[in-house]
Enzyme design. Sequence first.
Site, short mmCIF file in Angstrom:
data_model
loop_
_atom_site.label_atom_id
_atom_site.label_comp_id
_atom_site.label_asym_id
_atom_site.label_seq_id
_atom_site.Cartn_x
_atom_site.Cartn_y
_atom_site.Cartn_z
N GLU A 47 -11.55 -32.93 72.42
CA GLU A 47 -12.53 -33.49 73.36
C GLU A 47 -12.32 -32.91 74.74
O GLU A 47 -13.28 -32.63 75.46
CB GLU A 47 -12.45 -35.02 73.39
CG GLU A 47 -12.59 -35.71 72.04
CD GLU A 47 -13.76 -35.24 71.20
OE1 GLU A 47 -14.79 -34.84 71.77
OE2 GLU A 47 -13.64 -35.25 69.96
N HIS A 53 -13.85 -29.49 75.03
CA HIS A 53 -15.31 -29.53 75.14
C HIS A 53 -15.78 -29.48 76.59
O HIS A 53 -16.93 -29.15 76.85
CB HIS A 53 -15.87 -30.82 74.52
CG HIS A 53 -16.25 -30.71 73.06
ND1 HIS A 53 -16.96 -29.65 72.55
CD2 HIS A 53 -16.06 -31.56 72.02
CE1 HIS A 53 -17.17 -29.84 71.25
NE2 HIS A 53 -16.63 -31.00 70.90
#
Length: 881
Positions: free
Chosen positions: A302, A305
């Site tokens: 995450e 990202h």
Amino acid sequence: MREATPRTIRREDYTPPPYFVEHADLGFELGDPVTRVEARLTLRRNPALPPGPLVLDGQELGLKRVAVDGRELAPHEYTLTEDHLDLGILPERCTVETSVEIRPGENTSLEGLYLSSGNFCTQCEAEGFRKITFYPDRPDVMARFSTTLSADPARYPVLLSNGNPVARGELPDGRHFVTWEDPFPKPCYLFALVAGNLVSLEDTFTTAGGREVKLEIWVEPRNAEKCGHAMHSLKQAMAWDERVFGREYDLDIYMIVAVDDFNMGAMENKGLNVFNSKYVLAQPETATDEDYEGIEAVIAHEYFHNWSGNRVTCRDWFQLSLKEGFTVFRDQQFTADMTSRAVKRIKDVNLLRTFQFREDGGPLAHPVRPDAYQEINNFYTLTVYEKGAEVVRMLHTLLGPEGFRRGTDRYFERFDGQAVTCDDFVQALEEATGRDLSRFRRWYSQAGTPVLGVSGHHDPRARTYTLTVTQHTPPTPGQPDKLPLHIPFALGLVGPDGVDLPLRLAGEAEAVAGTRVLELTEAEHAFVFEAIGTTPVPSLLRGYSAPVRLRYDYSDAELAFLMAHDTDEFNRWDAGQRLAERVITRLMADYRDGRPLRLDEGLLAAYRKLLEDPGADRRLLAQALMLPSEAYLAEQSDAIDPEAIHNAREFLRHALAQELRPILLESYHAHRDPDYRVSPEAIGRRRLKNVCLGYLMALHDETIQALCMTQYREADNMTDAMAALAALAQVDIPGRIEALAHFHGRWRDDPLVMDKWLALQATSSLPGTLEEVKRLTRHPAFNLRNPNKVRALIGAFASGNPVRFHDPSGAGYLFLADRVLELDPLNPQVAARLLTPLTQWRRYEPGRRALMAGELKRVLATPQLSKDVYEIASKALGEGS
Ligand code: TRP
Ligand code: ZN
């Protein structure tokens, strides 16, 4: 819910947005049962298109007011349908204000704004924002957001959204508010808010550029002590991305929130990640070594990202792999650096070859960049994620680490702040390296798993070794004919002494020692290596350099040789897997033809050698001792008979354990450590010890069972407790009931640990398991509305217990279909995923095939099906488009 056949969205139909949103000013009056959402959108017409109407997406929104440039519209001035608000053609620049009411407490889909443990949270990817407010819900519309949250301070003391907090205070009515501003333009799928009674663990990270970033992990007060590992992982990930990809964090604050009710693993919302609590919370007593590793990987994923997904995002959802394939590749490289490169590769390849190959060979096969969908949520698949990561890995192999880095630097620089395509990514790599990747691009458009056929011929007199390599990709739905792909084919030729021969191809001046990467671009190649005096054993596709099925006719002896000598750790492991697979396949045939079963001496000798000469990496050894899973073996067979696979594999486990009992026991005791530690070395020792225990428990021997009970009772960490309990769950002895009851009593208040308890029982191969699973669906520890519970009990049963799920009576299928139909009205996204095991019906022997298809037909015939489940069921039966 669906009316007729859902509409198919096609990649070729993409058109740019008619309006851009420059600024989105949102106000939330958070309340249960009713939350009010005010949106003020500053719009600009797209000058590249002829003027068209502004059509906003919106679902299940109670519209209270709509105004354009400050003037409230009368109902005849707009068109409101089930999922759109059409405002007609608007001025080139204008503001649109809407006010809507939503009911988060009734939102069981966990998409949009919903409640988890009484706290507000959101999930907007892919198309959940339209359940929050009217908006052009597509990733190529990127806006600056400011968000004001207001709520009752007693119930919702913490109010979070993307970006930086810029104002806070009290309102006259006693509510409090916080305003957040996100300076980076973003698509609405990256929007997030969280509100509730939460506590945080805080830390800081100073970037290479000198920015001091506040790090906060927010959890429910009962979990306050379980965030340390997540925080450590986050800091590791931030440093790694600077070091390896040159990427720095860009806001002053990075927040992670853990919630118990979440459809997937986690979500990369800008500056405010929302996580399934499974990927945040850990303590040695409650989380296994695997859980720790999973947390580290998902936190990193995450975080990564922020560049691969947020700063550079996707033009449309067909480009999903642009961010997911690339980010999975990035997190794989990170984990390889943090743990053991070979073990990480083995795990990823196991996942790919077991589950992605299955998807790629079935009715739901689709390219890494799909061409059409009915429900985008159904395309968060192993193909888009895992095969997508393999595609990026092949680019890394073809360009080399430096070329690849030059390419990603160019990609990030050139497309920063934009919504782009997979093709843009490849083009940036081409431009940075001067390589021609035109044929490589076929990996994005062609579905199906390529098959490489390889044969070798040694000519001792000419001292040449010729490798002939053919490739072909079988047809997949909608793609009958396939073209050759550009494939990096890494290999070595291993001489009789176990040393790699220097390799020189005809026409080359110098030999290269060790592994070399050949490039396949045609349907057939012949590579002639010169100055090869003795017959080598080829070590092919080293490191698993491409996501293909490799066919080469090894003898058992050659496999045992590679297993012992290959310098490539991955291929050493793979040779062992091939040998074991072959042995199990023969056992299945013997069983079917009524021949007595006997243990293969070659495999026994190879395993004995592994245990006697354990090498340095205990985790790698533990991995090498594990037989291919039943799911993997099923994927390798046609007309799958799960019972035959299970019996053959169990026979082999038992026989190996019987022959190797003394050395397994010795190794078990030798790798027991007096106290719990978390170093890679300690984790490897625990793993090996527990693999030994697993084998020994196959003996059904009371002394061993007592040893296992002792390990369970004395364990001071979840890894050892779970390993013992998992082994006990497979045997019908009083200790099993006792240990499971004890575990329940100790952990009943910890939902994540209760997930393990459910999954252990669901995956027991004991004959009564289906009945047990049915009883557990009525147990207080189970809750159909919580995706983790659904996955732990029903999902684990259907995909982790082949022999019981595929009971020849069809009772397992009936049970699964019933649960899918029960869940569908509540949470279609999870219901559709739960259905996937049935989509493989064509692969099974005729009896099961018919029963599975029958359940799929029953599902498909059910009125009011969600489009999620409809799409999966209809395509599985070959009735979709
Ligand atoms: N983008 C997320 C990730 O891969 C996953 C994701 C997509 C997701 N859709 C979701 C998470 C819906 C939760 C719910 O990191
Ligand atoms: Zn992702």
